[in-house]
Write an enzyme that holds these catalytic residues in place. Structure first.
Site, PDB file in Angstrom:
ATOM      1  N   GLY A 147       0.822  -1.215   0.000  1.00  0.00           N
ATOM      2  CA  GLY A 147       0.000   0.000   0.000  1.00  0.00           C
ATOM      3  C   GLY A 147       0.847   1.253   0.000  1.00  0.00           C
ATOM      4  N   ASN A 148       0.221   2.381   0.250  1.00  0.00           N
ATOM      5  CA  ASN A 148       0.971   3.640   0.313  1.00  0.00           C
ATOM      6  C   ASN A 148       0.323   4.572   1.332  1.00  0.00           C
ATOM      7  OD1 ASN A 148      -0.991   5.476  -1.127  1.00  0.00           O
ATOM      8  ND2 ASN A 148      -0.720   3.884  -2.678  1.00  0.00           N
ATOM      9  N   ARG A 149       0.915   5.717   1.531  1.00  0.00           N
ATOM     10  CA  ARG A 149       0.525   6.606   2.634  1.00  0.00           C
ATOM     11  C   ARG A 149      -0.618   7.558   2.311  1.00  0.00           C
ATOM     12  NH1 ARG A 149       4.295   7.356   6.655  1.00  0.00           N
ATOM     13  NH2 ARG A 149       6.339   6.420   6.310  1.00  0.00           N
ATOM     14  N   SER A 150      -1.188   7.478   1.138  1.00  0.00           N
ATOM     15  CA  SER A 150      -2.200   8.477   0.783  1.00  0.00           C
ATOM     16  C   SER A 150      -3.422   8.373   1.710  1.00  0.00           C
ATOM     17  CB  SER A 150      -2.645   8.281  -0.666  1.00  0.00           C
ATOM     18  OG  SER A 150      -3.688   9.171  -0.948  1.00  0.00           O
ATOM     19  N   ALA A 194      -3.354   7.769  -5.259  1.00  0.00           N
ATOM     20  CA  ALA A 194      -2.008   7.205  -5.353  1.00  0.00           C
ATOM     21  C   ALA A 194      -2.188   5.747  -5.789  1.00  0.00           C
ATOM     22  CB  ALA A 194      -1.310   7.294  -4.007  1.00  0.00           C
TER      23      ALA A 194
END
Ligand code: CTP
Length: 410
Positions: free
Chosen positions: A214-217, A282
């Site tokens: 995943g990512n931090r968005s 993102a």
């Protein structure tokens, strides 16, 4: 403190007599905590829902409702004249009618007549009252005069019934109020009859049934874009990936997705009839090449390396399939490196992606992801470059829509 030395923006918080009056306490709290000086002016009947003591305690200011209160201070004129923003929440059908008619039969309506600052009215009522031609005509009159009448949300109303007319989330009201204070002008209804698609949040690419890449968005910037577009009159679809802690924007349809592939399908389905697509999500560039059907266990030996496969570039696909006159907006989160700074990478990405506008954010060191504020540059295919100063994400969203509207055909 000498009152003249208090430089906090002055907000008049008008409260109408609807059950959603209790949510005005949360709005009041949000405004005072973000550095605003708030004077609460309820209608006399609003005090049936929330007592004056609650508003006085939360605002630290006296609460009056009638023009004959505080006569030596000429409060019915002064409160409006000295305000930087008048925010009315909830705005009932009756209050909208009295405001549209220019009545001054209590302190709040008198204040609305003397205010020369932006005015934001946030309606809340039953669907039938909202849809009634009389209410719609009053809303149109107020909007024509420059009052920002927010779009109501859809959902649970006072009783077991649901429909359009619910008060938007208090955090959304505070966000809109902050936007109007910074812009110091009304929000134009320049996206009326436009269909807009915004993607937001961060995709998750499953590794096995319990793990993902995943990512931090947080999705906040995309939500701000959807909210501001809805309040500028657009028909908005928000394609949201993992934004569970954000309230649905009032007036927008929300389609929830998990992975890049799901987001891709949803965005393409919606883009087919859209005037504008904003890719604020993102999107993972890579996914695990294989997804394990059961949980991957420790075996004691060397871990098996994760093989990755590239995801399609959705924005590039949108550019290739662009409808006539459709406006496409991309986002680029950049850190800068040895080969160039953030802006250098942004310019290259605009050309490479082929979209009409690209918002470039500097990320890293706690900037952009998950924060309330944002900053960056807005690069246009015609070569124009606009710096977007640090401010609420709704302000950056508004700057993006300011740049989109001239690109839309008639
Ligand atoms: N995007 C997309 N599809 C992807 C990846 C990104 O549509 N598979 C969109 C994002 O929503 C955003 C823009 O493309 O609008 C970001 O561009 P991208 O080049 O993917 O950014 P990065 O992933 O940061 O690229 P790079 O790693 O090359 O800097």
């Amino acid at each position: 403190m000498n009152p003249g030395a208090d430089r906090r923006p002055r907000v008049v918080l008008g409260v109408g007599a609807g059950i959603a009056a209790y949510k005005s306490c949360e709005v009041l709290r949000g405004l005072t905590e973000s550095g605003h000086r708030v004077r609460v002016v309820p209608t006399p009947a609003a005090l049936n829902f929330v007592g004056a003591a609650t508003f006085e305690a939360l605002s630290g200011q006296p609460v009056r409702t009638e023009v004959f209160d505080d006569v030596p201070d000429v409060a019915h004129v002064r409160i409006g004249q000295t305000a930087d923003l008048v925010l009315v929440t909830p705005a009932t059908a009756d209050l909208l009618a009295r405001a549209a008619a220019g009545r001054a039969d209590d302190l709040l309506t008198a204040t609305l007549l003397t205010a020369r600052c932006p005015v934001l009215m946030v309606p809340a009522m039953h669907t039938e009252m909202w849809e009634h031609p009389a209410t719609q005509a009053n809303v149109a009159t107020l909007r024509e005069r420059g009052t920002v009448v927010a779009e109501p949300a859809s959902g649970r109303l006072t009783g077991p019934d649901t429909g359009k007319g619910r008060l938007p989330d208090p955090a959304e009201i505070v966000e809109l109020a902050r936007l109007l204070l910074v812009r110091a002008t009304a929000l134009p209804r320049d996206l009326a009859s436009r269909r807009v698609v915004v993607s937001a949040g961060g995709t998750r690419e499953p590794v096995d049934p319990v793990r993902f890449l995943g990512n931090r968005s947080s999705g906040r910037q995309g939500y701000a874009l959807a909210r501001v577009a809805a309040h500028r009159g657009a028909d908005v679809t928000l394609v949201a990936a993992h934004t569970a802690d954000l309230a649905d924007p009032a007036g927008a349809r929300v389609v929830r997705v998990e992975s890049a592939e799901e987001l891709r399908k949803a965005v393409h389905a919606e883009a087919a009839s859209a005037d504008v697509v904003v890719m604020a999500a993102a999107v993972a560039d890579f996914r695990p090449a294989e997804q394990a059907m059961s949980k991957i266990k420790k075996t004691g030996g060397e871990p098996t390396p994760l093989r990755l496969a590239a995801n399609p570039d959705i924005l590039a696909e949108l550019v290739a399939a662009r409808r006539d006159g459709q406006v496409l907006v991309g986002f680029a989160a950049e850190t800068g490196d040895a080969s160039g700074d953030v802006l250098h990478h942004g310019r290259a990405k605009l050309v490479h992606k082929g979209c009409d506008l690209l918002v470039v954010n500097a990320v890293g060191d706690g900037r952009a992801f998950g924060t309330e504020d944002n900053a960056g540059w807005l690069l246009a295919a015609n070569g124009s470059e606009t710096e977007l100063p640090r401010g609420p994400k709704a302000l950056l969203a508004s700057a993006v829509w300011d740049a989109v509207t001239p690109l839309l055909g008639s």
